[in-house]
Structure formats: structure tokens, C-alpha cells
Write a protein that holds these residues in place. Structure first.
Motif, short mmCIF file in Angstrom:
data_model
loop_
_atom_site.label_atom_id
_atom_site.label_comp_id
_atom_site.label_asym_id
_atom_site.label_seq_id
_atom_site.Cartn_x
_atom_site.Cartn_y
_atom_site.Cartn_z
N LEU A 7 0.83 -1.19 0.00
CA LEU A 7 0.00 0.00 0.00
C LEU A 7 0.87 1.24 0.00
CD1 LEU A 7 -3.22 0.70 0.94
CD2 LEU A 7 -1.87 1.63 2.82
N ASP A 8 0.57 2.19 -0.89
CA ASP A 8 1.21 3.50 -0.89
C ASP A 8 0.15 4.51 -0.50
OD1 ASP A 8 3.33 2.11 -1.99
OD2 ASP A 8 3.58 3.43 -3.70
N LEU A 9 0.55 5.51 0.30
CA LEU A 9 -0.37 6.56 0.71
C LEU A 9 0.10 7.88 0.12
CD1 LEU A 9 -2.71 7.67 2.43
CD2 LEU A 9 -1.03 7.99 4.25
N PHE A 10 -0.79 8.59 -0.57
CA PHE A 10 -0.53 9.92 -1.12
C PHE A 10 -1.52 10.88 -0.48
CE2 PHE A 10 1.39 7.23 -4.27
CZ PHE A 10 2.44 7.97 -4.79
N SER A 31 13.43 19.73 1.95
CA SER A 31 14.05 19.24 0.71
C SER A 31 13.21 19.62 -0.49
CB SER A 31 14.20 17.71 0.75
OG SER A 31 12.92 17.10 0.67
N GLU A 32 13.82 19.45 -1.64
CA GLU A 32 13.07 19.59 -2.89
C GLU A 32 12.15 18.38 -3.03
OE1 GLU A 32 15.80 20.10 -6.12
OE2 GLU A 32 16.52 22.01 -5.35
N PRO A 33 11.13 18.46 -3.86
CA PRO A 33 10.25 17.31 -4.06
C PRO A 33 11.01 16.10 -4.58
CG PRO A 33 9.27 19.29 -4.98
CD PRO A 33 10.69 19.64 -4.61
N THR A 34 10.47 14.94 -4.29
CA THR A 34 11.03 13.69 -4.78
C THR A 34 10.81 13.54 -6.27
OG1 THR A 34 10.52 12.71 -2.63
CG2 THR A 34 11.00 11.18 -4.43
N PHE A 35 9.61 13.97 -6.72
CA PHE A 35 9.32 13.96 -8.15
C PHE A 35 8.15 14.89 -8.46
CE2 PHE A 35 6.84 10.41 -6.47
CZ PHE A 35 5.63 10.49 -7.14
N PHE A 36 8.03 15.21 -9.75
CA PHE A 36 6.96 16.07 -10.27
C PHE A 36 6.15 15.27 -11.29
CE2 PHE A 36 10.47 18.83 -9.07
CZ PHE A 36 9.85 19.88 -8.41
N PRO A 37 4.93 14.86 -10.96
CA PRO A 37 4.13 14.09 -11.92
C PRO A 37 3.75 14.91 -13.16
CG PRO A 37 3.16 13.99 -9.72
CD PRO A 37 4.27 14.98 -9.67
N ASN A 38 3.61 16.23 -12.98
CA ASN A 38 3.25 17.12 -14.08
C ASN A 38 3.59 18.54 -13.66
OD1 ASN A 38 0.95 18.22 -12.59
ND2 ASN A 38 0.01 16.22 -12.95
N ASP A 39 3.15 19.54 -14.43
CA ASP A 39 3.51 20.93 -14.17
C ASP A 39 2.77 21.56 -12.99
OD1 ASP A 39 5.23 20.80 -16.31
OD2 ASP A 39 3.89 21.84 -17.70
N THR A 40 1.78 20.88 -12.44
CA THR A 40 0.99 21.47 -11.36
C THR A 40 0.98 20.61 -10.09
OG1 THR A 40 -1.06 20.46 -12.17
CG2 THR A 40 -0.52 22.67 -12.99
N ALA A 47 8.51 8.79 3.82
CA ALA A 47 9.03 7.48 4.23
C ALA A 47 8.59 6.51 3.14
CB ALA A 47 8.46 7.07 5.58
N GLU A 48 9.13 5.32 3.15
CA GLU A 48 8.80 4.38 2.10
C GLU A 48 7.29 4.21 1.96
OE1 GLU A 48 10.18 0.00 0.47
OE2 GLU A 48 10.49 0.47 2.59
N HIS A 49 6.80 4.45 0.76
CA HIS A 49 5.39 4.31 0.41
C HIS A 49 4.47 5.34 1.08
CE1 HIS A 49 6.44 0.58 -1.58
NE2 HIS A 49 7.00 0.16 -0.47
N ARG A 50 5.04 6.43 1.59
CA ARG A 50 4.24 7.47 2.26
C ARG A 50 4.61 8.82 1.67
NH1 ARG A 50 6.59 4.23 6.21
NH2 ARG A 50 5.14 2.68 7.01
N MET A 65 -5.95 19.08 6.04
CA MET A 65 -5.52 18.93 7.43
C MET A 65 -4.82 17.57 7.55
SD MET A 65 -8.97 20.28 9.37
CE MET A 65 -8.43 19.64 10.94
N HIS A 66 -3.50 17.61 7.72
CA HIS A 66 -2.73 16.38 7.84
C HIS A 66 -1.86 16.44 9.09
CE1 HIS A 66 -4.00 15.30 3.87
NE2 HIS A 66 -3.37 16.30 3.30
N THR A 67 -1.71 15.32 9.75
CA THR A 67 -0.79 15.21 10.88
C THR A 67 0.17 14.06 10.61
OG1 THR A 67 -2.44 16.05 12.43
CG2 THR A 67 -0.57 14.86 13.37
N ILE A 68 1.44 14.32 10.81
CA ILE A 68 2.50 13.35 10.57
C ILE A 68 3.21 13.13 11.91
CG2 ILE A 68 4.63 12.90 9.30
CD1 ILE A 68 3.48 15.15 7.30
N PHE A 69 3.17 11.91 12.41
CA PHE A 69 3.80 11.59 13.69
C PHE A 69 5.26 11.23 13.44
CE2 PHE A 69 4.24 9.71 17.88
CZ PHE A 69 3.36 10.46 18.64
#
Length: 117
Positions: A7-10, A31-40, A47-50, A65-69
Motif C-alpha cells: 500500500l502506498d499513501l498519497f 528538501s526539494e520534491p522527490t518527483f513532479f508528476p506534471n507541471d501542477t 518514508a517508504e510508500h508514504r 488537514m494532515h498530521t505526521i507523527f
């Protein structure tokens, strides 16, 4: 529960000004983004798959609204401060769990939680 062996979470964050948001999230996430899927869209692998991503969707901006532990909350908050960002809110719950919340230029809330001291 979702039946999945892999499972990957986006977690998406809609923004109104992509360039301003990109700069802000680079400072928040260190950091800079890991990747850019498109121009927007820009994606950071936390973390792996997160993943967290920003996407240009002005009509929805400001409602995420996101919380990252994390393990090292104080070190992370110090790193973010070095990038020039200050928390919007600091909370400590009755069980000692801590939460530091940041608001991006659109009002999206990104919180980082940590175990009791």
C-alpha cells in the motif's frame, strides 16, 4: 480495513499559488520534491510508500488537514525554524502527546506529532 499487501499513501494538499506553495513546502519538509508528476503537482516521499503532494487546485485550496507523527519532533521543529517557518499552534494533550501545527499560505494545516517527553 483495506485488504492490501502493498500500500502506498498519497496525502494531497490543494494550493492556489503553486510557486509560492512549492517554496513553502520545500522549507517545511526540508528538501526539494522527490518527483513532479506534471507541471501542477510536486510530491515528497516522507518514508517508504508514504507521500505528501501539493497540487494546483485553487477552488479547493486551504482545506487540507494532515498530521505526521515523527520520532524526533523537537529536532524537526528546529530544522523547520532554520528554514524560516514558525508554528501556528503548539499543543500538548492530556496523555503528553505533542502536536505542532503549521499553516501554509492558503491556510492548509500540516501538523507534526511527537511522543511525550
Amino acid at each position: 480495513m483495506i485488504p492490501a499487501t502493498n500500500l502506498d499513501l498519497f496525502a494531497g494538499i490543494p494550493v492556489a499559488d503553486y510557486a509560492a506553495a512549492l517554496s513553502w513546502y520545500e522549507r517545511l519538509l526540508g528538501s526539494e520534491p522527490t518527483f513532479f508528476p506534471n507541471d501542477t503537482e510536486a510530491v515528497w516521499e516522507l518514508a517508504e510508500h508514504r507521500y505528501v503532494f501539493i497540487v494546483l487546485r485553487p477552488e479547493h485550496a486551504g482545506h487540507a488537514m494532515h498530521t505526521i507523527f515523527v520520532d524526533a519532533l523537537d529536532a524537526l521543529v528546529a530544522q523547520i525554524a532554520d528554514g524560516g517557518l514558525s508554528p501556528f499552534e503548539r499543543e500538548t494533550y492530556s496523555n503528553g502527546v505533542r502536536k505542532i501545527t503549521y499553516r501554509d499560505p492558503d491556510g492548509n494545516e500540516i501538523g507534526f506529532g511527537g511522543a511525550p517527553l
